[in-house]
Design an enzyme around this catalytic site. Structure first.
Site, short mmCIF file in Angstrom:
data_model
loop_
_atom_site.label_atom_id
_atom_site.label_comp_id
_atom_site.label_asym_id
_atom_site.label_seq_id
_atom_site.Cartn_x
_atom_site.Cartn_y
_atom_site.Cartn_z
N ASP A 251 0.82 -1.21 0.00
CA ASP A 251 0.00 0.00 0.00
C ASP A 251 0.85 1.26 0.00
O ASP A 251 2.07 1.22 0.21
CB ASP A 251 -0.93 0.01 1.22
CG ASP A 251 -2.13 -0.90 1.03
OD1 ASP A 251 -2.34 -1.36 -0.11
OD2 ASP A 251 -2.85 -1.16 2.01
N LYS B 13 -3.60 3.65 -2.48
CA LYS B 13 -4.85 4.37 -2.65
C LYS B 13 -4.70 5.79 -2.14
O LYS B 13 -4.22 6.02 -1.04
CB LYS B 13 -5.99 3.68 -1.89
CG LYS B 13 -6.27 2.25 -2.34
CD LYS B 13 -7.32 1.59 -1.49
CE LYS B 13 -7.53 0.14 -1.92
NZ LYS B 13 -8.55 -0.54 -1.09
N MET C 198 -7.57 9.16 8.88
CA MET C 198 -7.85 9.57 7.49
C MET C 198 -8.97 10.61 7.43
O MET C 198 -9.84 10.56 6.58
CB MET C 198 -8.22 8.35 6.64
CG MET C 198 -7.16 7.27 6.63
SD MET C 198 -7.68 5.73 5.79
CE MET C 198 -8.88 5.09 6.96
#
Length: 513
Positions: free
Chosen positions: A35, A57, A172
């Site tokens: 990731d 991502k 996030m």
């Protein structure tokens, strides 16, 4: 034959925070699917033959959809491969590891979950903020803030969340900061409640912004504070000024490339990391014993005649190790050594002690010039000198002694060879500005580094390298760097690793003043 999948937590960012289990399976992997938040340093641990697949991502930009990642795990496992799904933090905490495990279970694929240190508590800790404290907070609550504003308002029970725990942690959530602060204040949290935003926590890029629920949105806007970051809300934030530690270390905020050989890199890397920097190891050279018959014959004749030499002079740690390796292979008795022993510096003298030998003389200047000056003061007429050395060593020392009338035999005991793996990762890091300092501990490391970039297709290696600060172990290495067009910012006073580390710390301190 079916393979196996490991769902692995890489930790919050600092590559040293990966677990021993995770590092073990990473080194065994045939395929690594990783990731965005995974440290590039960890990818350097993967074996050369392994396939690396980026599945990072970003907001509104996914390299691979989750369904595609799931299918990759299944396909590679069915091909009999060892697959590591490497995720930042812990795979089972907002990491979709549970979904991936479900898919593997449905296909009857063997898998293991390797938990990681979670950013939930590690990132605040690196910012000097405990998530709990007896005097400030006895509970904490974790929420994902990576939702649309409408979903944040409707899916989260703000009237409960606002007072659910003393400390609130949003993962996030920076892009939704205004919604989060608005909802917490609307449901009873004081506008004066302390808030911390911590970006790229535990990494070299770590940045922390402090404010309150009432003003943090404006502060973040003025500071242009961007994801990825976590949000900590609560009185524990007040402890930061007192408990701040990571950001106080002298090399904090610097990602430093170590170009020494694989066997030597750990010493410098360890010192960098102890002082708060992040070391990325990129060995550009390796050492090997000489193998061709002509040079071996010269070396073996010198070993057989050890008793005839009045001085045995070592110019490097490697010279010591490879010389005595050959002595063992030839089953020669080191009690043949009758003469005095000199070493170029303290580390070489320490290596000699490992063989029960004491270097009687050390020069003030830890290089060939200093050693030559010392020997010319100590040598007696007619004395013979043996100098075991690298095949690419300068001829300054033996030529200086011969010019003064002494018999000086320089024999090659090991070769310096180029070795550069994962050059693609290093080039990418240089181009992205992810490296801050490049260190060189020898002239040959400079040459092999430049050559590695050139072999990778970099048209102007010096231009790319000069995007970083250049640090050299001494004036000879500095001269080699300048010959290749590098702009040297840091040069150690002595040709030792510790002196190089001190010079790096002093340079960083000067920049901060």
């Amino acid at each position: 034959m079916r393979g196996k999948v490991y769902l692995v937590g890489a930790g919050p960012g600092d590559p040293q925070l990966i677990t021993l289990k995770a590092l073990e399976v990473l080194r065994q992997a045939d395929v690594v699917i990783y990731d965005r938040l995974v440290s590039p340093n960890l990818l350097l641990q993967v074996k050369e033959s392994a396939e690396r697949i980026y599945a990072g991502k970003k907001k509104n930009k996914h390299t691979l959809k989750q369904e595609e990642i799931n299918q990759l795990l299944v396909d590679h496992a069915l091909q009999g491969k060892v697959v590591v799904r490497l995720k930042g933090g812990d795979p089972m905490v907002f990491g979709r590891g549970g979904e991936e495990a479900e898919v593997l279970a449905e296909h009857g694929i063997d898998y293991e979950i390797v938990p990681g240190i979670s950013s939930i508590y590690a990132v605040p800790a690196y910012a000097g903020i405990p998530v709990t404290h007896r005097d400030y907070a006895s509970s904490f609550y974790v929420v994902t803030g990576h939702e649309s504003p409408e979903k944040l308002k409707s899916a989260i029970h703000w009237e409960f969340l606002a007072h659910a725990a003393d400390t609130l942690i949003f993962l996030m959530g920076v892009s939704r900061l205004d919604v989060i602060c608005e909802q917490l204040m609307r449901h009873g949290r004081s506008p004066d409640t302390p808030v911390a935003l911590i970006r790229w926590g535990t990494r070299a890029e770590q940045r922390t912004l402090i404010g309150t629920l009432g003003d943090i949105v404006q502060r973040a806007r003025e500071a242009k504070f961007l994801p990825p970051a976590i949000i900590v809300v609560g009185d524990v934030v007040r402890l930061r000024d007192k408990l701040l530690w990571a950001e106080k270390r002298p090399l904090f905020g610097k990602r430093i490339l170590v170009t020494r050989s694989r066997t030597q890199a750990s010493e410098l890397a360890k010192r960098i990391e102890e002082l708060g920097g992040e070391a990325v190891t990129f060995p550009v050279l390796q050492f090997a014993p000489i193998r061709d018959e002509a040079r071996l014959q010269v070396l073996d004749e010198a070993i057989a005649s050890l008793a005839a030499y009045d001085w045995l002079v070592f110019t490097s740690v490697n010279g010591v190790e490879y010389f005595f390796r050959r002595v063992r292979e030839k089953r020669q008795d080191i009690r043949q050594i009758r003469g005095r022993i000199a070493a170029v510096g303290p580390r070489t003298a320490e290596a000699l002690l490992g063989y029960g030998l004491v270097a009687e003389e050390l020069p003030d200047l830890y290089q060939a010039e200093g050693l030559a000056e010392l020997l010319l003061q100590k040598l007696q007429p007619g004395e013979r000198v043996l100098i075991p050395r690298s095949s690419i060593a300068r001829d300054y020392l033996p030529e200086t002694l011969r010019a003064a009338g002494y018999e000086a035999d320089a024999v090659d005991v090991y070769d310096n060879l180029p070795m550069a793996s994962h050059t693609d990762w290093i080039v990418d890091m240089l181009r992205m500005g992810d490296l801050h300092v490049i260190t060189f501990a020898s002239s040959s490391s400079v040459h092999y580094f430049i050559e590695a970039l050139r072999q990778h297709g970099v048209k102007d290696p010096s231009e790319l390298a000069n995007r970083c600060q250049i640090a050299c172990i001494g004036p000879l290495t500095e001269a080699a760097a300048k010959e290749h067009g590098l702009h040297v910012s840091v040069t150690a006073r002595e040709a030792t690793i510790e002196s190089l580390v001190v010079a790096l710390c002093e340079w960083q301190e000067d920049r901060l003043e």
